[in-house]
Design a protein around this motif. Structure first.
Motif, PDB file in Angstrom:
ATOM      1  N   GLU A  53       0.702  -1.158   0.231  1.00  0.00           N
ATOM      2  CA  GLU A  53      -0.010   0.016   0.117  1.00  0.00           C
ATOM      3  C   GLU A  53       0.641   1.292   0.150  1.00  0.00           C
ATOM      4  O   GLU A  53       0.517   2.176  -0.610  1.00  0.00           O
ATOM      5  N   MET A  54       1.920   1.233   0.896  1.00  0.00           N
ATOM      6  CA  MET A  54       2.812   2.416   0.810  1.00  0.00           C
ATOM      7  C   MET A  54       3.499   2.605  -0.486  1.00  0.00           C
ATOM      8  O   MET A  54       3.674   3.763  -0.992  1.00  0.00           O
ATOM      9  N   MET A  55       4.071   1.575  -1.072  1.00  0.00           N
ATOM     10  CA  MET A  55       4.591   1.616  -2.314  1.00  0.00           C
ATOM     11  C   MET A  55       4.040   2.078  -3.453  1.00  0.00           C
ATOM     12  O   MET A  55       4.248   2.849  -4.086  1.00  0.00           O
ATOM     13  N   GLN A  56       2.630   1.533  -3.493  1.00  0.00           N
ATOM     14  CA  GLN A  56       1.479   2.013  -4.427  1.00  0.00           C
ATOM     15  C   GLN A  56       1.318   3.539  -4.230  1.00  0.00           C
ATOM     16  O   GLN A  56       1.137   4.370  -5.350  1.00  0.00           O
ATOM     17  N   ALA A  57       1.056   3.994  -2.936  1.00  0.00           N
ATOM     18  CA  ALA A  57       0.815   5.435  -2.832  1.00  0.00           C
ATOM     19  C   ALA A  57       1.981   6.411  -3.270  1.00  0.00           C
ATOM     20  O   ALA A  57       1.729   7.163  -3.774  1.00  0.00           O
ATOM     21  N   ARG A  58       3.234   5.925  -3.174  1.00  0.00           N
ATOM     22  CA  ARG A  58       4.559   6.426  -3.370  1.00  0.00           C
ATOM     23  C   ARG A  58       4.382   6.491  -5.078  1.00  0.00           C
ATOM     24  O   ARG A  58       4.719   7.775  -5.537  1.00  0.00           O
ATOM     25  N   ARG A  59       4.277   5.698  -5.570  1.00  0.00           N
ATOM     26  CA  ARG A  59       4.441   5.410  -7.075  1.00  0.00           C
ATOM     27  C   ARG A  59       3.185   6.527  -7.435  1.00  0.00           C
ATOM     28  O   ARG A  59       3.497   7.329  -8.543  1.00  0.00           O
ATOM     29  N   ALA A 230      -3.457  14.691  -1.157  1.00  0.00           N
ATOM     30  CA  ALA A 230      -3.184  14.911   0.319  1.00  0.00           C
ATOM     31  C   ALA A 230      -3.003  13.347   0.844  1.00  0.00           C
ATOM     32  O   ALA A 230      -2.136  13.108   1.836  1.00  0.00           O
ATOM     33  N   THR A 231      -4.186  12.721   0.705  1.00  0.00           N
ATOM     34  CA  THR A 231      -4.064  11.528   1.641  1.00  0.00           C
ATOM     35  C   THR A 231      -3.053  10.431   1.085  1.00  0.00           C
ATOM     36  O   THR A 231      -2.674   9.744   1.662  1.00  0.00           O
ATOM     37  N   THR A 232      -2.953  10.555  -0.300  1.00  0.00           N
ATOM     38  CA  THR A 232      -1.866   9.580  -0.887  1.00  0.00           C
ATOM     39  C   THR A 232      -0.535  10.102  -0.516  1.00  0.00           C
ATOM     40  O   THR A 232       0.282   9.245  -0.050  1.00  0.00           O
ATOM     41  N   LEU A 233      -0.173  11.179  -0.347  1.00  0.00           N
ATOM     42  CA  LEU A 233       1.157  11.606   0.262  1.00  0.00           C
ATOM     43  C   LEU A 233       1.319  11.449   1.646  1.00  0.00           C
ATOM     44  O   LEU A 233       2.103  10.802   2.171  1.00  0.00           O
ATOM     45  N   LEU A 234       0.024  11.460   2.658  1.00  0.00           N
ATOM     46  CA  LEU A 234       0.071  11.066   3.857  1.00  0.00           C
ATOM     47  C   LEU A 234       0.536   9.755   3.781  1.00  0.00           C
ATOM     48  O   LEU A 234       1.325   9.211   4.931  1.00  0.00           O
ATOM     49  N   GLN A 235       0.049   8.754   3.190  1.00  0.00           N
ATOM     50  CA  GLN A 235       0.182   7.349   3.123  1.00  0.00           C
ATOM     51  C   GLN A 235       1.475   7.039   2.852  1.00  0.00           C
ATOM     52  O   GLN A 235       1.915   5.827   3.627  1.00  0.00           O
ATOM     53  N   MET A 236       2.408   7.696   2.244  1.00  0.00           N
ATOM     54  CA  MET A 236       3.700   7.388   1.798  1.00  0.00           C
ATOM     55  C   MET A 236       4.594   7.920   2.865  1.00  0.00           C
ATOM     56  O   MET A 236       5.926   7.851   2.716  1.00  0.00           O
ATOM     57  N   THR A 237       4.237   8.552   3.998  1.00  0.00           N
ATOM     58  CA  THR A 237       5.013   9.027   4.888  1.00  0.00           C
ATOM     59  C   THR A 237       4.882   8.513   6.496  1.00  0.00           C
ATOM     60  O   THR A 237       3.947   8.004   6.603  1.00  0.00           O
TER      61      THR A 237
END
Length: 271
Positions: A53-59, A230-237
């Motif tokens: 999930e974190m990898m996909q959010a970062r991509r 914004a939520t995608t960025l939060l997910q990758m942090t």
């Protein structure tokens, strides 16, 4: 590039669609093209590194171009400080390969260049190898780099943890390392939503024995994000672990969320 066996530190050579050392330790090449050099006894958990999930959010976030200024700054700094035609560049903690691929593209015209992406997260390396065929990707620990002494011309380290002794070991004398760390105000708007007292990131450079800091610069700009970004960025942090449901809901509802980036870029040279 001279690969070393992560079990016995002897040189690895190509054998049977993989790599083998003199002690007969063999590491298969996955169908996606990467090599897994992380033995089970070196893992700290069953699935180390970022989750799928974190990898996909970062991509998703990186593909949208929000960090493209940082990508360009990294490749420009490397290009300006690596004049040689034959070189090996190692990207530690490369994730899904966003910066690694840009580095490979920037140096595509060199006479002989090898760009290697390393990460502990198998899911990230698998995704990277599937998309970027001109980069050599491997699953490995940044605390036990599977490379020979003095075999790398440049190391890129964007947020990634690593032992300083390993960096100096694999870098050639005179080789460079480019680090990217959070500047004082990086993503401060997220912090204000999560913490009652907001503390700025430390701005001081870390101490790296065997290396001399040669150049330091700061890159900061404002991003205007919709709720999904914004939520995608939060997910990758790392903030994702501390954010309460109300924070996620608040961000998702935003028509526009202004957020600061603040990056410290430092160029080190191996003594």
């Amino acid at each position: 590039m001279i690969w070393n066996c992560p079990l016995c530190q002897q040189p690895l050579t190509p054998a049977n669609n993989g790599l083998r050392c003199a002690s007969q330790h063999h590491f298969d090449r996955a169908k996606e093209g990467y090599i897994n050099l992380l033995p089970v006894q070196h893992k700290r958990s069953k699935q180390p590194g970022d989750s799928a999930e974190m990898m996909q959010a970062r991509r998703d976030f990186l593909d949208a171009g929000f960090y493209q200024p940082l990508q360009q700054a990294v490749t420009t700094l490397l290009s300006n400080n690596l004049p040689q035609q034959k070189l090996t560049i190692l990207d530690i903690g490369c994730g899904e390969g966003y910066y690694t691929a840009a580095i490979a593209k920037r140096f595509a015209d060199r006479e002989q260049r090898e760009v290697i992406g390393l990460d502990v997260a198998k899911v990230a390396i698998r995704a990277a190898a599937k998309r970027y065929a001109d980069v050599a990707f491997c699953v490995a620990s940044s605390h036990r780099l599977p490379f020979a002494d003095a075999s790398v011309d440049a190391v890129v380290r964007i947020y990634a943890p690593c032992k300083a002794s390993e960096l100096t070991r694999v870098l050639k004398p005179g080789g460079i390392m480019l680090t990217v760390t959070p500047g004082p105000r990086h993503l401060i708007q997220f912090k204000s939503l999560i913490y009652s007292e907001v503390q700025l990131h430390a701005a001081e450079a870390e101490l790296l024995p065997g290396m001399t800091l040669q150049q330091e610069s700061q890159l900061a700009y404002e991003m205007r994000l919709d709720g999904k970004s914004a939520t995608t960025l939060l997910q990758m942090t790392p903030f994702a672990w501390r954010a309460k449901p109300a924070v996620w809901e608040h961000l998702a509802e935003q028509g526009e969320f202004s957020c600061e980036t603040d990056f410290m870029l430092r160029l080190w040279r191996r003594d």
